[in-house]
Design an enzyme around this catalytic site. Sequence first.
Site, PDB file in Angstrom:
ATOM      1  N   SER A 279       5.662  -2.507 -34.205  1.00  0.00           N
ATOM      2  CA  SER A 279       4.274  -2.872 -33.752  1.00  0.00           C
ATOM      3  C   SER A 279       4.408  -3.710 -32.374  1.00  0.00           C
ATOM      4  O   SER A 279       5.514  -4.171 -32.183  1.00  0.00           O
ATOM      5  CB  SER A 279       3.579  -3.469 -34.501  1.00  0.00           C
ATOM      6  OG  SER A 279       3.858  -4.576 -34.639  1.00  0.00           O
ATOM      7  N   LYS A 280       3.274  -3.677 -31.671  1.00  0.00           N
ATOM      8  CA  LYS A 280       3.483  -4.744 -30.367  1.00  0.00           C
ATOM      9  C   LYS A 280       4.048  -5.799 -30.659  1.00  0.00           C
ATOM     10  O   LYS A 280       4.706  -6.382 -30.151  1.00  0.00           O
ATOM     11  CB  LYS A 280       1.914  -4.795 -29.759  1.00  0.00           C
ATOM     12  CG  LYS A 280       1.529  -3.422 -29.129  1.00  0.00           C
ATOM     13  CD  LYS A 280       1.119  -3.799 -27.547  1.00  0.00           C
ATOM     14  CE  LYS A 280       1.184  -2.511 -26.819  1.00  0.00           C
ATOM     15  NZ  LYS A 280      -0.035  -1.842 -27.071  1.00  0.00           N
ATOM     16  N   ARG A 281       3.493  -6.345 -31.785  1.00  0.00           N
ATOM     17  CA  ARG A 281       3.927  -7.695 -32.061  1.00  0.00           C
ATOM     18  C   ARG A 281       5.607  -7.911 -32.262  1.00  0.00           C
ATOM     19  O   ARG A 281       6.142  -8.928 -32.019  1.00  0.00           O
ATOM     20  CB  ARG A 281       3.221  -8.039 -33.532  1.00  0.00           C
ATOM     21  CG  ARG A 281       3.840  -9.644 -34.045  1.00  0.00           C
ATOM     22  CD  ARG A 281       2.583  -9.589 -35.280  1.00  0.00           C
ATOM     23  NE  ARG A 281       2.623  -8.622 -36.135  1.00  0.00           N
ATOM     24  CZ  ARG A 281       3.729  -8.615 -37.182  1.00  0.00           C
ATOM     25  NH1 ARG A 281       4.602  -9.736 -37.436  1.00  0.00           N
ATOM     26  NH2 ARG A 281       3.720  -7.576 -38.124  1.00  0.00           N
TER      27      ARG A 281
ATOM     28  N   GLY B   7       7.703  -6.108 -30.683  1.00  0.00           N
ATOM     29  CA  GLY B   7       8.185  -5.778 -29.503  1.00  0.00           C
ATOM     30  C   GLY B   7       8.159  -4.079 -29.001  1.00  0.00           C
ATOM     31  O   GLY B   7       9.125  -3.711 -28.443  1.00  0.00           O
TER      32      GLY B   7
END
Length: 474
Positions: free
Chosen positions: A242-244, A246
């Site tokens: 996920s974005k978190r 990377g």
Amino acid sequence: MNEKVVTRFAPSPTGYLHIGGARTALFNWLYARHHGGKMLLRIEDTDRERSSEAAVKAIIEGLAWLGLDADEPPISQFERAARHREVAEEMIARGQAYYCYASQAELDEMREKARAQKRPPRYDGRWRDRDPSEAPAGVKPVIRLRAPLDGETVVHDRVQGEVRFPNKDLDDLVLLRSDGTPTYMLAVVVDDHDMGVTHIIRGDDHLTNAARQTLIFQAMGWDVPVMSHIPLIHGADGAKLSKRHGALGVEAYREMGYLPAGLNNYLVRLGWSHGDDEIMSMDDMIRWFDVDDVNKGAARFDFAKLEAVNGYWMRHSEDGWLAETLMRERDFLPNGDILRMADDATVLRLLTAAMPGLKERAKTLVELADSAAYLFVRRPLALEEKAEQILADGGRGVIAMVLPALRAVDDWSVPALEAAVRQVAEANGLKLGKVAQPLRAALTGRTTSPGVFDVLAVLGREEALARLADQSGA
Ligand code: GLU
């Protein structure tokens, strides 16, 4: 038969080039380079709602930044729709496809029935053998593949092994919609064939598509490219990226200050390895990469490792090159304005001179710019709180004590400066650190910096002595 290897990277331009896509591109690029072949770029832009020119541009720029340019101009899948239609019609002529007039209501009913019987939804083949003369008036048909009803389709995958799909699970998929637009499945196969693609390397989320696409290749009597479905990248905790974790566009990594050499080196190791080698140049990768060595299991993205690898490539970069790279990248870096605090020639000169000390500590270009700031700040320096404290706690006296010895140094070089400072420290019964600390605070305004003798030397006699005099309390 000595067929030239042709790979392709086929992103959908619905967003930036994300990090998983960059790794897919890297594997395709390396495989092609390793075999003296070429990598092509196909922009899968058939979804007109979600595709954008900005995304196409970002993908091409992202690849260029990483040094993974395609060997030919990009191909737009959307622009090839007429060719896709032609192939669908050819399949009708060959008896490999048929017109289907089933209405939406009929298809919904089939799906409902399958759900009630807990079967996967599957088209029931009702127009497969029906005479087109029975076609309802005014209905535009779709074209469906006449897929084999029994037996199995085998995907010979270089990563996943032999993957078998019972044909009863693969229904007569739609090739051409009633409005004449091709489906994704048809477009991919026709494009891969026409582009002469010999090897498909892509994410393993496409494995089931591979079976369906194999049927289309076979129906046309075309060679099926060699398939390699590579595992997806997961986050450090094993969850989907996920974005978190990377899952960002490559431009985000550029803004974080990674070097292409560092990012490529990190990405190539996600799912692939060459013995215990962690550090690889692009040439090493080209020499060593083989898709057979890609693991089946999901790879985990780990920022700490990425930083460590990038730090290695920073330390092993040539000083002048790194200084120039830092300046060239300043528009992308959040703190890039540091490199505009003096005129370009001065910035480049000071950066290059200071680089041996700077690059030892920095893991990214952002850290490098930050640690270079001391070179360009104007007197009197704004002091960080801890630096101010050191100077207030007797540091100013120490500077006053050292200043005359420094003023007397003729040859403003690291060894001469170090000798002078050591002598003062010894003569006054002080440890070298006790002298170095306030010097650093006064010269850089901070408590961390490259070696203090380096800092003195790089700043030059005039500037260094002036910064010290500013803080000597005299
Ligand atoms: N466009 C697809 C994607 O972005 C890739 C399709 C392929 O490689 O065959 O996931």
